[in-house]
Design a protein around this motif. Structure first.
Motif, PDB file in Angstrom:
ATOM      1  N   CYS A 260      62.613 -14.983 -14.971  1.00 52.11           N
ATOM      2  CA  CYS A 260      63.638 -13.496 -15.058  1.00 52.11           C
ATOM      3  C   CYS A 260      62.182 -12.332 -14.984  1.00 52.11           C
ATOM      4  N   SER A 261      61.349 -12.835 -15.972  1.00 53.34           N
ATOM      5  CA  SER A 261      60.818 -11.431 -16.199  1.00 53.34           C
ATOM      6  C   SER A 261      59.604 -11.408 -14.908  1.00 53.34           C
ATOM      7  N   GLU A 262      59.376 -12.576 -14.256  1.00 52.15           N
ATOM      8  CA  GLU A 262      58.456 -12.975 -13.291  1.00 52.15           C
ATOM      9  C   GLU A 262      58.860 -11.840 -12.283  1.00 52.15           C
ATOM     10  N   ILE A 263      60.166 -12.644 -12.045  1.00 52.94           N
ATOM     11  CA  ILE A 263      60.855 -11.668 -10.783  1.00 52.94           C
ATOM     12  C   ILE A 263      60.806  -9.724 -11.406  1.00 52.94           C
ATOM     13  N   GLU A 264      60.905  -9.804 -11.887  1.00 51.38           N
ATOM     14  CA  GLU A 264      60.368  -8.428 -12.770  1.00 51.38           C
ATOM     15  C   GLU A 264      59.744  -7.329 -12.629  1.00 51.38           C
TER      16      GLU A 264
END
Length: 131
Positions: free
Chosen positions: A117-121
């Motif tokens: 999720c942090s990479e997607i963000e």
């Protein structure tokens, strides 16, 4: 505006190999797929997506993000070297790559999802709710 990656037409052999890989997913691939399919993280992932000359475990076309799951065969010198070359090729092609160990997915999938999720963000530039 970012141009969405459109792969070239596939060689029939690669298409068949990708289809076979989808049918023979590892336990880690099945576990992660259950948590990311159907835009559950706000973006659509595809399984065993062909991006010539590779077949990626999971790929988000919108973000040009590859998610690779690695087993023990990736932890020897040849495996690490092959993975580094593959990652470099994809990154030069404009595709971001994240890698997770199969045992991390199976033992602690929530942490894997938080990192994903942090990479997607980072790629979207927007905050996502926790999975």
């Amino acid at each position: 505006m970012n141009k969405i990656f459109q792969p070239a037409p596939l060689h029939p052999r690669q298409r068949g190999h990708a289809r076979a890989l989808r049918g023979n997913a590892t336990d880690a691939e099945r576990a992660l797929w259950q948590r990311i399919r159907g835009q559950r993280l706000g973006v659509r992932f595809r399984r065993q997506r062909v991006v010539e000359p590779f077949i990626l475990d999971f790929y988000c076309v919108e973000l040009k993000l590859a998610v690779e799951l690695d087993g023990g065969q990736h932890n020897d010198e040849d495996g690490r070297s092959d993975d580094a070359a593959r990652t470099k090729f994809l990154e030069v092609s404009g595709i971001a790559v994240v890698r997770y160990w199969n045992n991390d997915v199976l033992a602690n999938i929530d942490s894997v999802l938080m990192y994903l999720c942090s990479e997607i963000e980072r790629l979207r530039g927007a905050k996502l709710p926790p999975p």
